[in-house]
Design a protein around this motif. Structure first.
Motif, PDB file in Angstrom:
ATOM      1  N   ALA A 122       0.824  -1.206   0.000  1.00 35.65           N
ATOM      2  CA  ALA A 122       0.000   0.000   0.000  1.00 35.65           C
ATOM      3  C   ALA A 122       0.856   1.254   0.000  1.00 35.65           C
ATOM      4  O   ALA A 122       1.846   1.344   0.727  1.00 35.65           O
ATOM      5  N   GLY A 123       0.440   2.227  -0.789  1.00 33.59           N
ATOM      6  CA  GLY A 123       1.010   3.566  -0.722  1.00 33.59           C
ATOM      7  C   GLY A 123      -0.076   4.502  -0.230  1.00 33.59           C
ATOM      8  O   GLY A 123      -1.116   4.631  -0.871  1.00 33.59           O
ATOM      9  N   GLY A 124       0.110   5.118   0.935  1.00 34.42           N
ATOM     10  CA  GLY A 124      -0.866   6.071   1.471  1.00 34.42           C
ATOM     11  C   GLY A 124      -2.240   5.464   1.640  1.00 34.42           C
ATOM     12  O   GLY A 124      -2.381   4.358   2.177  1.00 34.42           O
ATOM     13  N   SER A 125      -3.273   6.151   1.120  1.00 33.42           N
ATOM     14  CA  SER A 125      -4.643   5.649   1.315  1.00 33.42           C
ATOM     15  C   SER A 125      -4.935   4.431   0.441  1.00 33.42           C
ATOM     16  O   SER A 125      -6.042   3.892   0.489  1.00 33.42           O
ATOM     17  N   GLY A 126      -3.958   3.965  -0.306  1.00 35.31           N
ATOM     18  CA  GLY A 126      -4.072   2.680  -1.001  1.00 35.31           C
ATOM     19  C   GLY A 126      -4.248   1.521  -0.037  1.00 35.31           C
ATOM     20  O   GLY A 126      -4.574   0.399  -0.439  1.00 35.31           O
ATOM     21  N   VAL A 127      -4.063   1.783   1.248  1.00 37.43           N
ATOM     22  CA  VAL A 127      -4.237   0.732   2.257  1.00 37.43           C
ATOM     23  C   VAL A 127      -5.714   0.364   2.443  1.00 37.43           C
ATOM     24  O   VAL A 127      -6.026  -0.701   2.977  1.00 37.43           O
ATOM     25  N   VAL A 128      -6.625   1.223   1.993  1.00 34.75           N
ATOM     26  CA  VAL A 128      -8.053   1.029   2.324  1.00 34.75           C
ATOM     27  C   VAL A 128      -8.610  -0.323   1.831  1.00 34.75           C
ATOM     28  O   VAL A 128      -9.147  -1.099   2.631  1.00 34.75           O
ATOM     29  N   PRO A 129      -8.516  -0.658   0.539  1.00 35.95           N
ATOM     30  CA  PRO A 129      -9.068  -1.957   0.117  1.00 35.95           C
ATOM     31  C   PRO A 129      -8.300  -3.136   0.705  1.00 35.95           C
ATOM     32  O   PRO A 129      -8.861  -4.218   0.895  1.00 35.95           O
TER      33      PRO A 129
END
Lengths: 246, 89
Positions: A122-129
């Motif tokens: 994940a990069g930044g808010s890419g962690v959400v899914p």
């Protein structure tokens, strides 16, 4: 369920905001009550539509932050020049309506019987899914080994920090802070590069599947690095989001 | 703005085709590359949505909205086939 969802007509509907959870100073999770929700898969997203008084409309996609079976939630990062995210994070209140449609997507999804081990990057808010995938794993009792490599600018920007600190058995979380590190920081302190991937990634083969989500440039570097390490391209699932104007 | 990928137009394509399309498989008319829609390069900034081949950058698909009517150009695709079974199931 997945097949039924594939055939379902996608219609706009009005959800009700249930509550907000502060994740970081710029990021909030919005928990929603969606009257007609067919259920979702971990990794899917939904579209949000805002309509101004003059009829002007803006649409954005947000990854679903909750696991299948949990109330629908999205996690939104406020972008200063954004059209939609400042409204969602600053103006919207519990009880307000929010127009959305979903769930959307079938490519960037992981089902509990979908194999692994899982490498989540994940990069930044890419962690959400990816957080939805981890919660799905926990809730379904899966023992698929998971490693999450999560790149943030600073410690204060780490979304779901307390939750990720406590995920426990079978899920390893490796942080890297690219811009600023606390004085006692013992984790990584650079952008994700091939060496860092080599250190963290499961060996390719043995069923390893990678899910990579973040800004476009981040995803390109990580996906290329994983293929160079021997991951078959079809086992590197990618999702890119825009860094600006959201 | 940097391009996104086909995941970003999952909602738009579902609306146009009446089905989940990010797992649909397209064949590029330019180079013959076979890829799922999610893997394509997508430009979402106005005046329309442009979908390009990740292998050769040829335009595969253009979607433009004008006065509430959507125009869809698929000339860059030899074929576009909906996934028969959701992957992983």
């Amino acid at each position: 369920m997945a097949r039924a969802a594939v055939q379902r007509r996608l219609s706009w509907q009005v959800a009700t905001v249930d509550e907000f959870v502060d994740e970081t100073p710029r990021v909030k999770t919005i928990v929603l009550e969606v009257p007609d929700w067919p259920g979702h898969r971990a990794g899917q997203h939904l579209d949000v539509r805002l309509t101004a008084e003059d009829g002007y409309r803006a649409e954005r996609e947000y990854s679903i932050a909750s696991a299948p079976g949990e109330p629908v939630a999205i996690t939104v990062e406020r972008l200063e020049d954004g059209e939609v995210s400042p409204y969602l994070t600053e103006e919207l209140r519990p009880g307000d309506g929010l127009e959305l449609r979903g769930p959307i997507g079938g490519y960037f999804v992981w089902d509990a019987d979908g194999g692994g081990p899982l490498l989540l990057v994940a990069g930044g808010s890419g962690v959400v899914p990816l957080r939805a995938m981890i919660r799905h794993r926990q809730r379904s009792g899966s023992d698929t080994p998971v490693r999450l490599l999560y790149s943030s600018r600073t410690l204060a920007d780490v979304i779901y920090r307390a939750e990720l600190d406590g995920v426990g058995d079978g899920v390893e979380v490796v942080h890297t802070l690219t811009r600023e590190q606390p004085p006692d920081w013992t984790g990584h302190a650079r952008r994700v590069d091939r060496e860092l991937l080599e250190e963290v990634a499961w060996p390719p083969g043995e069923g390893s599947i990678a899910f990579v989500c973040g800004p476009t440039s981040f995803v390109e570097v990580v996906a290329k690095g994983l293929v160079e390490l021997g991951y078959p391209p079809e086992r590197v699932k990618t999702e890119r989001f825009g860094a600006t104007g959201r | 703005m940097e391009p996104l990928d086909g995941n970003a137009i999952g909602g738009l394509l579902h609306e146009l085709f009446g089905a989940e399309m990010t797992t649909a498989t397209g064949v590029c008319a330019g180079c013959g590359a076979v890829a799922q829609v999610a893997e394509t390069v997508v430009y979402v900034q106005a005046p329309g949505t442009v979908v390009r081949c990740r292998s050769c950058t040829s335009v595969l698909m253009v979607v433009v909205e004008r006065r509430g009517v959507r125009c869809v150009d698929l000339l860059g695709l030899v074929s576009l086939e909906e996934a028969k079974v959701a992957p992983g199931s």
